[in-house]
Design an enzyme around this catalytic site. Structure first.
Site, PDB file in Angstrom:
ATOM      1  N   TYR A 107      -5.728 -40.079 100.841  1.00 50.25           N
ATOM      2  CA  TYR A 107      -6.402 -39.544 102.332  1.00 50.25           C
ATOM      3  C   TYR A 107      -7.310 -39.032 102.377  1.00 50.25           C
ATOM      4  O   TYR A 107      -8.732 -39.325 103.121  1.00 50.25           O
ATOM      5  CB  TYR A 107      -4.961 -39.157 103.335  1.00 50.25           C
ATOM      6  CG  TYR A 107      -5.252 -38.067 104.637  1.00 50.25           C
ATOM      7  CD1 TYR A 107      -6.048 -39.207 105.572  1.00 50.25           C
ATOM      8  CD2 TYR A 107      -5.701 -37.184 104.449  1.00 50.25           C
ATOM      9  CE1 TYR A 107      -6.675 -38.343 106.261  1.00 50.25           C
ATOM     10  CE2 TYR A 107      -5.978 -36.479 105.697  1.00 50.25           C
ATOM     11  CZ  TYR A 107      -6.527 -36.651 106.873  1.00 50.25           C
ATOM     12  OH  TYR A 107      -7.560 -35.721 107.603  1.00 50.25           O
ATOM     13  N   HIS A 108      -7.263 -37.721 101.455  1.00 51.31           N
ATOM     14  CA  HIS A 108      -8.554 -36.752 102.093  1.00 51.31           C
ATOM     15  C   HIS A 108      -9.610 -37.493 101.461  1.00 51.31           C
ATOM     16  O   HIS A 108     -10.242 -37.662 102.046  1.00 51.31           O
ATOM     17  CB  HIS A 108      -7.978 -35.310 101.180  1.00 51.31           C
ATOM     18  CG  HIS A 108      -7.295 -34.391 101.938  1.00 51.31           C
ATOM     19  ND1 HIS A 108      -5.463 -35.111 101.650  1.00 51.31           N
ATOM     20  CD2 HIS A 108      -7.099 -33.924 102.760  1.00 51.31           C
ATOM     21  CE1 HIS A 108      -4.798 -33.477 102.060  1.00 51.31           C
ATOM     22  NE2 HIS A 108      -6.207 -32.609 103.293  1.00 51.31           N
ATOM     23  N   THR A 161     -11.543 -32.511 107.266  1.00 45.16           N
ATOM     24  CA  THR A 161     -11.145 -31.954 106.730  1.00 45.16           C
ATOM     25  C   THR A 161     -11.771 -30.660 105.866  1.00 45.16           C
ATOM     26  O   THR A 161     -12.602 -31.466 105.132  1.00 45.16           O
ATOM     27  CB  THR A 161      -9.842 -33.341 106.140  1.00 45.16           C
ATOM     28  OG1 THR A 161      -8.531 -31.818 105.938  1.00 45.16           O
ATOM     29  CG2 THR A 161      -9.970 -33.795 105.181  1.00 45.16           C
ATOM     30  N   SER A 211      -5.963 -35.984  98.275  1.00 45.33           N
ATOM     31  CA  SER A 211      -4.858 -37.362  98.081  1.00 45.33           C
ATOM     32  C   SER A 211      -5.585 -38.623  98.570  1.00 45.33           C
ATOM     33  O   SER A 211      -7.279 -38.024  98.859  1.00 45.33           O
ATOM     34  CB  SER A 211      -3.957 -36.155  99.535  1.00 45.33           C
ATOM     35  OG  SER A 211      -4.965 -37.281 100.569  1.00 45.33           O
ATOM     36  N   LYS A 238     -11.713 -39.592 103.659  1.00 47.10           N
ATOM     37  CA  LYS A 238     -12.151 -38.611 105.062  1.00 47.10           C
ATOM     38  C   LYS A 238     -14.000 -38.478 103.830  1.00 47.10           C
ATOM     39  O   LYS A 238     -14.836 -38.322 104.526  1.00 47.10           O
ATOM     40  CB  LYS A 238     -12.055 -37.249 105.168  1.00 47.10           C
ATOM     41  CG  LYS A 238     -10.330 -37.148 106.204  1.00 47.10           C
ATOM     42  CD  LYS A 238     -11.008 -37.614 107.605  1.00 47.10           C
ATOM     43  CE  LYS A 238     -10.065 -37.995 108.103  1.00 47.10           C
ATOM     44  NZ  LYS A 238      -9.922 -37.845 110.082  1.00 47.10           N
TER      45      LYS A 238
HETATM   46  P1  NAD Z   1      -2.341 -38.594 115.427  1.00 53.82           P
HETATM   47  O1  NAD Z   1      -1.546 -39.518 113.937  1.00 53.82           O
HETATM   48  O2  NAD Z   1      -1.303 -38.159 115.758  1.00 53.82           O
HETATM   49  O3  NAD Z   1      -3.598 -39.689 115.883  1.00 53.82           O
HETATM   50  C1  NAD Z   1      -4.259 -40.534 115.042  1.00 53.82           C
HETATM   51  C2  NAD Z   1      -4.475 -41.748 116.038  1.00 53.82           C
HETATM   52  O4  NAD Z   1      -4.728 -42.606 115.870  1.00 53.82           O
HETATM   53  C3  NAD Z   1      -2.922 -42.382 116.781  1.00 53.82           C
HETATM   54  O5  NAD Z   1      -2.714 -42.133 117.905  1.00 53.82           O
HETATM   55  C4  NAD Z   1      -3.414 -43.621 116.267  1.00 53.82           C
HETATM   56  O6  NAD Z   1      -2.772 -45.240 116.533  1.00 53.82           O
HETATM   57  C5  NAD Z   1      -4.719 -43.801 116.152  1.00 53.82           C
HETATM   58  N1  NAD Z   1      -4.916 -44.788 115.257  1.00 53.82           N
HETATM   59  C6  NAD Z   1      -5.434 -44.894 113.367  1.00 53.82           C
HETATM   60  N2  NAD Z   1      -5.677 -45.937 113.474  1.00 53.82           N
HETATM   61  C7  NAD Z   1      -6.405 -46.505 114.044  1.00 53.82           C
HETATM   62  C8  NAD Z   1      -7.489 -47.395 114.343  1.00 53.82           C
HETATM   63  N3  NAD Z   1      -8.331 -48.381 113.605  1.00 53.82           N
HETATM   64  N4  NAD Z   1      -7.581 -48.397 115.154  1.00 53.82           N
HETATM   65  C9  NAD Z   1      -7.399 -46.708 116.712  1.00 53.82           C
HETATM   66  N5  NAD Z   1      -5.998 -46.133 116.987  1.00 53.82           N
HETATM   67  C10 NAD Z   1      -5.785 -46.047 116.025  1.00 53.82           C
HETATM   68  O7  NAD Z   1      -3.122 -37.398 114.149  1.00 53.82           O
HETATM   69  P2  NAD Z   1      -3.654 -36.227 114.765  1.00 53.82           P
HETATM   70  O8  NAD Z   1      -3.002 -35.522 113.883  1.00 53.82           O
HETATM   71  O9  NAD Z   1      -3.746 -36.593 116.026  1.00 53.82           O
HETATM   72  O10 NAD Z   1      -5.116 -36.115 113.333  1.00 53.82           O
HETATM   73  C11 NAD Z   1      -6.431 -37.086 114.693  1.00 53.82           C
HETATM   74  C12 NAD Z   1      -7.387 -36.687 113.717  1.00 53.82           C
HETATM   75  O11 NAD Z   1      -7.508 -35.191 112.790  1.00 53.82           O
HETATM   76  C13 NAD Z   1      -7.144 -36.780 112.458  1.00 53.82           C
HETATM   77  O12 NAD Z   1      -8.644 -38.183 111.756  1.00 53.82           O
HETATM   78  C14 NAD Z   1      -7.118 -36.830 111.426  1.00 53.82           C
HETATM   79  O13 NAD Z   1      -7.032 -36.602 110.056  1.00 53.82           O
HETATM   80  C15 NAD Z   1      -8.061 -35.087 111.934  1.00 53.82           C
HETATM   81  N6  NAD Z   1      -7.252 -33.987 111.373  1.00 53.82           N
HETATM   82  C16 NAD Z   1      -5.775 -33.740 111.501  1.00 53.82           C
HETATM   83  C17 NAD Z   1      -4.723 -32.925 111.667  1.00 53.82           C
HETATM   84  C18 NAD Z   1      -4.079 -32.579 111.918  1.00 53.82           C
HETATM   85  O14 NAD Z   1      -3.250 -31.561 111.051  1.00 53.82           O
HETATM   86  N7  NAD Z   1      -2.774 -32.594 112.496  1.00 53.82           N
HETATM   87  C19 NAD Z   1      -6.342 -31.538 110.796  1.00 53.82           C
HETATM   88  C20 NAD Z   1      -7.331 -31.700 110.163  1.00 53.82           C
HETATM   89  C21 NAD Z   1      -7.898 -32.772 110.682  1.00 53.82           C
HETATM   90  N1  USQ Z   2       3.320 -27.887 101.913  1.00 51.27           N
HETATM   91  C1  USQ Z   2       4.346 -26.825 101.969  1.00 51.27           C
HETATM   92  N2  USQ Z   2       5.470 -27.183 102.466  1.00 51.27           N
HETATM   93  C2  USQ Z   2       5.780 -27.912 103.115  1.00 51.27           C
HETATM   94  C3  USQ Z   2       4.615 -29.007 103.549  1.00 51.27           C
HETATM   95  C4  USQ Z   2       3.191 -28.471 103.437  1.00 51.27           C
HETATM   96  O1  USQ Z   2       4.079 -25.820 101.053  1.00 51.27           O
HETATM   97  O2  USQ Z   2       7.157 -28.352 103.974  1.00 51.27           O
HETATM   98  C5  USQ Z   2       2.241 -27.403 101.239  1.00 51.27           C
HETATM   99  C6  USQ Z   2       0.881 -28.367 100.919  1.00 51.27           C
HETATM  100  O3  USQ Z   2       1.717 -29.032  99.378  1.00 51.27           O
HETATM  101  C7  USQ Z   2      -0.586 -28.144 100.853  1.00 51.27           C
HETATM  102  C8  USQ Z   2      -0.277 -27.372 102.940  1.00 51.27           C
HETATM  103  O4  USQ Z   2       1.289 -26.884 102.505  1.00 51.27           O
HETATM  104  O5  USQ Z   2      -0.426 -26.646  99.688  1.00 51.27           O
HETATM  105  C9  USQ Z   2      -0.487 -27.669 103.580  1.00 51.27           C
HETATM  106  O6  USQ Z   2      -0.055 -29.393 103.521  1.00 51.27           O
HETATM  107  P1  USQ Z   2      -0.253 -29.940 104.809  1.00 51.27           P
HETATM  108  O7  USQ Z   2       1.712 -30.954 104.694  1.00 51.27           O
HETATM  109  O8  USQ Z   2       0.668 -28.804 105.855  1.00 51.27           O
HETATM  110  O9  USQ Z   2      -1.474 -30.368 105.853  1.00 51.27           O
HETATM  111  P2  USQ Z   2      -2.288 -31.307 104.409  1.00 51.27           P
HETATM  112  O10 USQ Z   2      -1.356 -32.076 103.726  1.00 51.27           O
HETATM  113  O11 USQ Z   2      -3.409 -31.129 103.936  1.00 51.27           O
HETATM  114  O12 USQ Z   2      -2.849 -32.344 105.789  1.00 51.27           O
HETATM  115  C10 USQ Z   2      -3.279 -32.195 106.949  1.00 51.27           C
HETATM  116  C11 USQ Z   2      -3.250 -32.726 107.873  1.00 51.27           C
HETATM  117  C12 USQ Z   2      -4.322 -34.026 107.392  1.00 51.27           C
HETATM  118  C13 USQ Z   2      -5.159 -32.454 107.874  1.00 51.27           C
HETATM  119  C14 USQ Z   2      -5.641 -32.241 107.074  1.00 51.27           C
HETATM  120  C15 USQ Z   2      -5.982 -29.918 106.992  1.00 51.27           C
HETATM  121  O13 USQ Z   2      -1.622 -34.034 108.474  1.00 51.27           O
HETATM  122  O14 USQ Z   2      -5.131 -34.992 108.505  1.00 51.27           O
HETATM  123  O15 USQ Z   2      -7.112 -33.845 107.346  1.00 51.27           O
HETATM  124  O16 USQ Z   2      -3.614 -30.981 106.746  1.00 51.27           O
HETATM  125  S1  USQ Z   2      -6.779 -29.689 105.168  1.00 51.27           S
HETATM  126  O17 USQ Z   2      -5.109 -29.302 104.898  1.00 51.27           O
HETATM  127  O18 USQ Z   2      -7.197 -28.731 105.516  1.00 51.27           O
HETATM  128  O19 USQ Z   2      -7.260 -30.680 104.598  1.00 51.27           O
END
Ligand code: NAD
Ligand code: USQ
Length: 387
Positions: free
Chosen positions: A181-182, A144, A179, A185
């Site tokens: 979470y971050h 991420t 966070s 990664k």
């Molecule tokens: P999502 O939660 O919709 O999908 C993740 C999938 O992984 C789910 O279907 C979940 O059931 C499965 N999973 C989680 N833990 C597991 C485990 N231990 N074993 C098997 N399956 C498991 O998330 P997404 O939005 O599709 O994101 C996918 C990936 O991309 C994530 O790693 C996320 O961090 C990364 N990512 C997402 C975004 C975004 O904006 N959605 C941005 C940047 C990075």
């Molecule tokens: N934010 C708002 N209003 C909202 C929701 C979020 O202002 O209603 C702000 C947050 O404070 C933050 C930004 O928008 O500054 C992004 O928040 P987000 O919830 O859209 O994204 P984030 O928490 O960073 O996580 C999401 C995905 C995660 C991925 C990440 C990419 O859930 O899986 O890793 O985006 S990145 O942000 O580049 O790390």
């Protein structure tokens, strides 16, 4: 190629699996359906109705004539992932299977520990399985952009040349995530880079920005192929939430001052970036990092874009920031690697937003307004899970 998509039931994993299948690859999906359990825990759900993984895969076979194999199991179960790799024999594994919501990881101790355990242990199990079974399998790992945080210098693609006291070295770019979470990664990235050094693994770490959009070329072929769209304050991401709030006539919830800048990309670019990474593998022993994002916006700029493009406009509301984030900061990231492999980015424009408004309009009655409000406060060690 044979490509196994871990997390293939998720928001991005499912469209990616279909996209790779449509490009002629033999695809398998592995998922333990935990994302559907978080919905039950939080009382939330996708705005767009989604089918079970089994129904999705059957619908894809009906529409495209292509089969996708299902592996229902947990990446944290090492025996299961070893078996899946032995049965499927992939050339590449695309690893999406992690708990991905920053607010979920900040609910309380239990959720932070779960997030880091699920994400770090799952990735370690995958590394060991590949280390033992076949080190040529290319790991395409979703990282991420948030790993870097908001440094006061330009963000490079994973590595930094440093000069210190007259000597130079190439080091992993310093990380300052926002966070637990971050942070998971960041831990994954370090473990993977070590795996490349000790076992000669091939790894591409895709530091992806915030994704927006819900439709791809494949998801629109049949309603049973739709991917999820989250709107709640835990899993909903910012641009998707702003678009949904506009359609619902709710104020767009900018957290804090709104000068915070983030990197973004369209879901159609996500699937293409994964294809490019799979078809152009990292070398043996190479830990390759791509910044998978195409544009940067401040939250205020995003809110304005949505308010200006939605017919009838939308109100923008600045609310107390539940997170701990820098404001008025420098932000400039490099993103040339994927473009040099051939990515032609879909930049954010009115057409995409108009399409999204149409999708949202059709399903807006499914929204529980209570779930829109952010309730997870970064400064607290214990929060209620809902919102
Ligand atoms: P999502 O939660 O919709 O999908 C993740 C999938 O992984 C789910 O279907 C979940 O059931 C499965 N999973 C989680 N833990 C597991 C485990 N231990 N074993 C098997 N399956 C498991 O998330 P997404 O939005 O599709 O994101 C996918 C990936 O991309 C994530 O790693 C996320 O961090 C990364 N990512 C997402 C975004 C975004 O904006 N959605 C941005 C940047 C990075
Ligand atoms: N934010 C708002 N209003 C909202 C929701 C979020 O202002 O209603 C702000 C947050 O404070 C933050 C930004 O928008 O500054 C992004 O928040 P987000 O919830 O859209 O994204 P984030 O928490 O960073 O996580 C999401 C995905 C995660 C991925 C990440 C990419 O859930 O899986 O890793 O985006 S990145 O942000 O580049 O790390």
């Amino acid at each position: 190629m044979r490509i196994l998509v871990l997390g293939g039931d998720g928001y991005l994993g499912w469209p990616t699996a279909m996209y790779l299948s449509a490009q002629g690859h033999t695809v398998g999906v592995l998922d333990n359906a935990v994302r559907r359990q978080y919905d039950e825990e939080l009382g939330s759900g996708s705005l767009v109705p989604i089918e079970s993984l089994r129904t999705r895969v059957k619908a894809w076979e009906r529409v495209s004539g292509e089969r996708i194999d299902i592996f229902h199991g947990d990446l944290c179960d090492a025996d299961y992932i070893y078996d899946a790799l032995r049965i499927f024999h992939p050339d590449a594994v695309v690893h999406f299977a992690e708990q991905r919501a920053a607010p979920y990881s900040m609910i309380d101790r239990k959720h932070a520990v779960y997030t880091q355990t699920n994400n770090v242990v799952g990735t370690l199990n995958l590394m060991y399985a590949i280390g033992e079974i076949d080190r040529d399998i290319h790991i395409v790992k979703l990282g991420t952009m948030g790993e870097y945080g908001q440094p006061n210098i330009d963000i490079e693609e994973g590595w930094l040349e440093v000069e210190h006291n007259g000597r130079t070295d190439r080091v992993l770019y310093p990380k300052k995530p926002g966070s637990f979470y971050h942070l998971s990664k960041v831990h994954d990235s370090h473990n993977l880079e070590f795996g490349c050094r000790i076992w000669g693994l091939r790894v591409t770490d895709l530091n992806q920005g915030v994704v927006y959009g819900q439709e791809t070329e494949q998801t629109v072929l049949d309603p049973q192929l739709a991917t999820r769209l989250d709107y709640d304050a835990v899993f909903g991401t910012v641009l998707n939430r702003f678009a949904i709030q506009a359609v619902l006539g709710q104020p767009l919830s900018v957290y804090g001052g709104g000068s915070q800048t983030r990197a973004f990309l369209d879901i159609r670019d996500t699937v293409e970036c994964i294809r490019l990474a799979c078809e152009n593998p990292a070398d043996a022993g190479e830990f390759r990092v791509f910044n998978q994002a195409t544009e940067q916006f401040s939250l205020d700029e995003l809110a304005k874009l949505v308010a200006n493009s939605y017919p009838g406009g939308a109100e923008v509301e600045h609310i107390d920031n539940p997170r701990v984030e820098l404001e008025n900061h420098y932000y400039n990231f490099t993103h040339t690697a994927l473009e040099s492999l051939g990515l032609k980015p879909h930049l954010l424009g009115d057409t995409l937003l108009e399409q999204m408004y149409g999708v949202i309009e059709r399903h807006k009655d499914r929204v529980d307004l209570d779930l829109l409000k952010p309730r997870v406060q970064w400064r607290e060690t214990a929060n209620s899970g809902r919102g």
